[in-house]
Design a protein around this motif. Structure first.
Motif, PDB file in Angstrom:
ATOM      1  N   ALA A  85      68.657  14.724  41.632  1.00 12.70           N
ATOM      2  CA  ALA A  85      67.902  13.574  42.107  1.00 12.70           C
ATOM      3  C   ALA A  85      66.630  14.056  42.801  1.00 12.70           C
ATOM      4  O   ALA A  85      66.538  15.197  43.261  1.00 12.70           O
ATOM      5  N   GLU A 110      63.460   8.573  38.539  1.00  9.94           N
ATOM      6  CA  GLU A 110      63.853   7.234  38.114  1.00  9.94           C
ATOM      7  C   GLU A 110      62.692   6.264  38.221  1.00  9.94           C
ATOM      8  O   GLU A 110      61.803   6.420  39.062  1.00  9.94           O
ATOM      9  N   VAL A 137      72.197  10.319  40.558  1.00  8.93           N
ATOM     10  CA  VAL A 137      71.237  10.155  39.472  1.00  8.93           C
ATOM     11  C   VAL A 137      71.890   9.437  38.293  1.00  8.93           C
ATOM     12  O   VAL A 137      73.111   9.428  38.142  1.00  8.93           O
TER      13      VAL A 137
END
Length: 570
Positions: A85, A110, A137
């Motif tokens: 992430a 993202e 994630v």
């Protein structure tokens, strides 16, 4: 927490629990080690590094794109990839795990379809089969023709993590955010520690999730350890978002130089690193110049050869105070006595200066009245005589400028004849363009001069020579240009100094006693400031002063604007 894209991920974890006990330890060493595989399976390469990495830049503008650029630079394939992430804590953990396992680390950014597509393309290029996921994630789907990715979450608990990765860990090392990249750079084989970010003093510690029954944790498949050792170095900066890219470089065996607040790499930072290839990463490295310039500066620092006066920087910060002549002349001391007397005099006369560097201008080619064996009207000094003087000067901490009066030859022809001496770190050059002779001219009667273009060409030749040998930067002085000169040379390998002649400086001549001032007025003095202002123009980065018969005190010269950086005494 682990999230999955459109395909359910739970099925991918089925059957992995039994792999833990027999997982391969991916060691960080040369060669490879195959440990006992799971029953019925054969170990496969975890990752393969790129051979023949070249100088260049690891591009990108954020953590995700730079991680991909590093992966493409250093890895040709990777069955196992660390996927993280885009948070500071996760980025550092992922970079640390990449180093431990010898595999790339990639970042899930993202909210960006383009970033997702770029990540999928890199996973497919690497032929990734397993991703070790750090943080919360959503693992992207790969193309339909590709096998689904095997997803293994990386526990926060260190004991559980080492069970999952099949690698013994001695614990965590908390590091500050402004020291995270240096910690990755300093990590040494066998990489038994997990780097994590220090918490703020007033921050409450988050509880570590209960890993549950360790025997039921999913583990990584068996892999052959990555063969590390690219001979490359990455020049970068402190910024946690670079941790995955830096971890990927270290996973491939590259060294990392972390720049300080300003300036190029120092000997302390780069000494001893591999420099087969030098790559820049981040804005700070890019601000030092082109990738080729940064590569040169890094190789010079890695070689740990200092310049006279210390360090690897010629200018600014130093004043070069010089005597000129031939070895054996009184000013430079008899050859048998060495160049020590000249250096001693320079030290005495510059004792009040903070950063004065004793400098010897050695006549190397001299314009003469007869054509000589080459027909150049330029006599060459023996290499052996100059070699001894250069060695003694280096021992005494002095700079040497080889001076060239070209006659009917070009400067480059003469420089090539003394390449052996130019390879010494304390040797620069002094070009005297007024001693260019035309086809029919002799030193007694000549009006020629080397133009700025040829001078710059000679300085460029020396810059290329210096670059090819990773020598410290060279001082290039140009004496007495005819009229103002605006020559420039934008090369980090040389510092160009145009030297102004002080021969025009003269004291005031009073009216003779008894003479009529109206008929014989006094001759006004010509000051150094007047000569200086008439010669100095925008163009060269640096200027010097050659004392005439009416010498100007050092203090007065150093008060000129701009301050001369090379002063030749009489």
């Amino acid at each position: 927490m682990l999230r999955r894209g459109r395909r359910p991920g739970s099925a991918l974890l089925a059957g992995l629990a039994g792999l833990v006990a027999a997982a391969l330890v991916l060691a960080g060493c040369s060669g490879y080690e195959v440990l006992e595989p799971d029953p019925g399976t054969s170990p496969e390469p975890g990752a393969t590094v790129v051979e023949g990495v070249a100088d260049g830049e690891i591009g990108g503008t954020d953590a995700a794109s730079r991680a991909i650029a590093a992966s493409r630079t250093f890895f040709s394939s990777a069955a196992l990839v660390v996927l993280t992430a885009d948070t500071d804590d996760d980025l550092l953990r992922a970079g640390s795990l990449a180093v431990t396992l010898g595999v790339p680390a990639l970042v899930v950014q993202e909210g960006s379809l383009a970033a997702r597509d770029a990540l999928v393309a890199e996973l497919e290029r690497l032929e990734a089969r397993t991703v070790l996921v750090v943080g919360d994630v959503e693992v992207p789907d790969v193309s339909e023709h590709r096998p689904m990715l095997r997803v293994v979450p990386a526990p926060v608990d260190v004991v559980a993590l080492q069970v999952v990765i099949g690698h013994d860990l001695d614990g965590e090392i908390p590091v500050p955010a402004d020291g995270a990249i240096q910690a990755l750079a300093d990590a040494t084989s066998p990489f038994h520690w997990l780097l994590t970010l220090e918490r703020e003093p007033d921050a409450a510690a988050e509880p570590t999730p209960d890993p549950g029954d360790l025997a039921t944790l999913p583990g990584l498949p068996s892999y052959v350890a990555t063969v590390r050792g690219t001979g490359a170095v990455v020049v970068t900066q402190e910024s946690v978002d670079l941790a995955p890219a830096v971890g990927t470089a270290r996973a491939a065996g590259a060294d990392v130089v972390v720049l300080g607040p300003s300036g190029p790499p120092t000997m302390a930072q780069a000494g001893g690193v591999g420099t087969d290839a030098v790559l820049t990463l981040g804005e700070q490295a890019a601000s030092l110049g082109s990738p080729a310039e940064v590569a040169y500066l890094t190789r010079v620092a890695a070689a740990r050869v200092e310049l006279p006066g210390g360090g690897l920087t010629l200018l600014p910060g130093k004043e070069y105070v010089a005597l000129r002549g031939l070895p054996g002349e009184p000013d430079l001391g008899p050859v048998g006595d060495g160049v020590g007397p000249a250096v001693d005099r320079l030290v005495r006369e510059t004792g009040a200066l903070d950063h004065a560097v004793p400098t010897l201008e050695l006549a190397t080619t001299v314009a003469i009245a007869d054509p000589g064996p080459t027909g150049s009207y330029s006599a060459y000094q023996p290499l052996e005589t100059l070699r001894s003087a250069v060695a003694e000067a280096r021992e005494a901490g002095a700079m040497v400028l080889l001076s060239f009066q070209p006659g009917r030859e070009t400067f480059i022809e003469q420089l090539e004849a003394y390449a052996e001496l130019l390879a010494e770190p304390n040797v620069g050059i002094l070009l005297e363009p007024q001693w260019r002779l035309g086809p029919e001219e002799t030193p007694e009667e000549h009006s020629g001069a080397v133009g700025d273009d040829e001078v710059v060409a000679a300085a460029t030749w020396l810059a290329d020579f210096t670059l090819a040998r990773s020598l410290p930067p060279k001082l290039v002085a140009v004496r007495s240009p005819l009229g103002p000169s605006a020559m420039t040379l934008d090369r980090v390998e040389v510092a160009l100094v145009v030297v102004v002649s002080g021969t025009a400086v003269a004291p005031e001549v009073p009216t003779p006693e008894g003479a009529d001032p109206a008929v014989t007025p006094p001759v006004p003095a010509v000051t150094a400031a007047q000569v200086w202002s008439g010669a100095v123009v925008d163009g060269p980065a640096w200027w010097g002063w050659d004392q005439g018969e009416n010498a100007v005190p050092l203090a007065e010269l150093l008060a000129l604007d701009p301050e001369p950086v090379l002063i030749t005494l009489r």
